[in-house]
Enzyme design. Structure first.
Site, PDB file in Angstrom:
ATOM      1  N   CYS A  71       0.757  -1.268   0.000  1.00 27.30           N
ATOM      2  CA  CYS A  71       0.000   0.000   0.000  1.00 27.30           C
ATOM      3  C   CYS A  71       0.778   1.304   0.000  1.00 27.30           C
ATOM      4  O   CYS A  71       0.744   2.083  -0.948  1.00 27.30           O
ATOM      5  CB  CYS A  71      -0.925   0.015   1.214  1.00 27.30           C
ATOM      6  N   HIS A 129      -2.600   6.957   4.469  1.00 31.82           N
ATOM      7  CA  HIS A 129      -1.524   5.964   4.655  1.00 31.82           C
ATOM      8  C   HIS A 129      -0.152   6.498   4.273  1.00 31.82           C
ATOM      9  O   HIS A 129       0.716   5.739   3.834  1.00 31.82           O
ATOM     10  CB  HIS A 129      -1.831   4.682   3.848  1.00 31.82           C
TER      11      HIS A 129
HETATM   12 CA    CA Z   1      -3.093  -2.175  -0.864  1.00 30.92          CA
END
Ligand code: CA
Length: 443
Positions: A71, A129
């Site tokens: 990610c 994130h």
């Molecule tokens: Ca991901």
């Protein structure tokens, strides 16, 4: 000299022409979607009519990669247009608002900053994130507006909170202030994206980054989505299909809003997954590719990828290797901003057919500061893991990476090893470690 009224009209039309020539830019990223989890990618059980229509009316890039098999590093590379290992962003950041190291380094310029400086209205919706400390916040990284959550995932219903890391339980926030949400998170993110487009003034171009956390775990989904898949036997797969259907409905709403605002032809859209499917965890399917999220086989890094801009790009398929880093230069060029970006290529001349050559001589990958590496050159790809002999695959003949050609083609191995090592020497070690294993995680 023009009469005053004519002069004003001329100014207005010039301003309109300038605005019309610069597209709005919509970047839609989904999370942990597998290579064969959409209709246009070959899924027979999934229902994704709106994303399929997007692909059909745009350019489907069939050799498209992300710059990392998980990610946060992918997002760091995508938003900066640079291989994220150049600035040490090689792990997922720990969720900690007091941690001023674990996040996208603030000396890196984001595409949002570049477009904001070029006069765009910029918005972020969904997963971030890229660090939870205040200095890493989307509003500090070039976004005028932000709605979503700062961690790596989130629960989809307010009531379903069991067994997840604390970052999945944070309140959603709007422009840095906590805000309660009702209903289903994927629907809420779609509502926010449609509202952002509704509120825009046609005279000012905009950039919207919509980062769905679906279909990342937890697999939380109900009706109306689940009941669309009565014939899917696997509970995990049925939930995956349902979570993708929720995203698809949302993208349908976003596209309908663009049409309604008469912005459809002048909006440049990118759609992709941030990494390959973590098969066995969220029901995703990477067939016919080998491997999964976390790996540098194709299943970890080759993703569904669509570029659509009706005003400039004819629908079709594009087969040369490209990478998510290219979104930066492509968006910046479309906006008339041309920053010096090291690793990102403006794809517009390639996608429009003006330039028939390959955008990249090489694509590179590295994880964990030197645990896995890969390089692609034309049809060949070399995969190297620490302590293991390098493997060589011919992706044109063997998309499944089933036949290792390293022993048969030592000169190609040697050439790709040298290019990979030269790139590796340009990188720095990771500046922050990933989070420790989560004891509450079920899988
Ligand atoms: Ca991901």
């Amino acid at each position: 000299m023009l009469p005053r009224r004519a002069f004003l009209a001329a100014c207005a039309s010039t301003a309109f022409a300038a605005a019309a020539s610069r597209p709005n830019i919509l970047l839609v990223v989904v999370d942990d979607l597998g290579y064969r989890d959409l209709g246009f990618q070959g899924a027979t059980d999934a229902k994704s009519p709106h994303i399929d229509a997007l692909a059909k009316s745009g350019i489907r890039c069939t050799n498209a990669y992300v710059s990392h098999p998980f990610c946060s590093p992918t997002r760091a590379g995508m938003l900066t247009g640079r291989y994220q290992q150049r600035f040490g962003h090689e792990n997922n950041p720990v969720y900690n608002p007091n941690d001023e190291v674990s996040g996208l380094p603030t000396d890196q310029i984001t595409i949002a900053q570049t477009l904001q400086s070029a006069g765009y209205r910029t918005g972020h919706i969904g997963k971030w994130h890229l660090g939870a400390a205040p200095k890493f916040h989307p509003l500090k990284r070039g976004f005028d507006e932000s709605y979503g959550f700062l961690g790596g995932g989130h629960q989809y219903f307010t009531a379903q909170m069991e067994g997840r890391p604390a970052e999945y339980l944070t309140p959603l926030e709007r422009n840095g202030k906590p805000e309660k949400f009702e209903g289903y998170l994927t629907d809420r993110l779609s509502d926010e994206a449609a509202a952002f487009i509704q509120q825009r003034d046609a005279k000012q171009p905009w950039f919207l980054y919509v980062a769905y956390n679906a279909p990342h775990t937890p697999q939380q989904v109900g009706d109306p989505y689940l009941s669309r898949f009565p014939g899917v036997a696997s509970d995990q797969r049925k939930k995956l299909d349902a979570m993708v259907a929720a995203v698809d409905d949302g993208i349908g709403r976003i596209l309908a809003t663009l049409k309604q605002r008469n912005m459809d032809r002048d909006t440049l859209i990118f759609f992709l997954s941030d990494n390959g499917g973590p098969i066995g965890i969220n029901g995703s399917d990477n067939a016919p590719l080998r491997g999964a999220k976390g790996q540098l086989y194709e299943g970890g890094i080759r993703v569904p990828f669509v570029v659509r801009w009706p005003r400039r790009l004819k629908p079709g398929a594009y087969q040369q290797p490209i990478i998510s880093l290219d979104i930066f230069a492509t968006a910046a060029a479309a906006a008339g901003a041309k920053p010096a970006v090291l690793d990102s290529v403006d794809l517009l001349p390639f996608l429009s057919g003006k330039n028939k050559s390959a955008p990249h001589k090489h694509l590179f990958w590295r994880t964990g500061g030197g645990v896995q590496w890969a390089i692609r050159e034309g049809r060949y790809k070399l995969v190297r893991r620490r302590g293991v002999a390098p493997e060589l695959y011919d992706l044109e003949a063997d998309i499944a990476e089933s036949k290792d050609l390293a022993a048969a083609q030592p000169e190609i191995v040697q050439r790709l090893e040298a290019a990979l090592s030269a790139w590796d020497r340009e990188l720095i070690p990771p500046v922050f470690a990933g989070p420790p294993p989560n004891p509450g995680k079920k899988k």
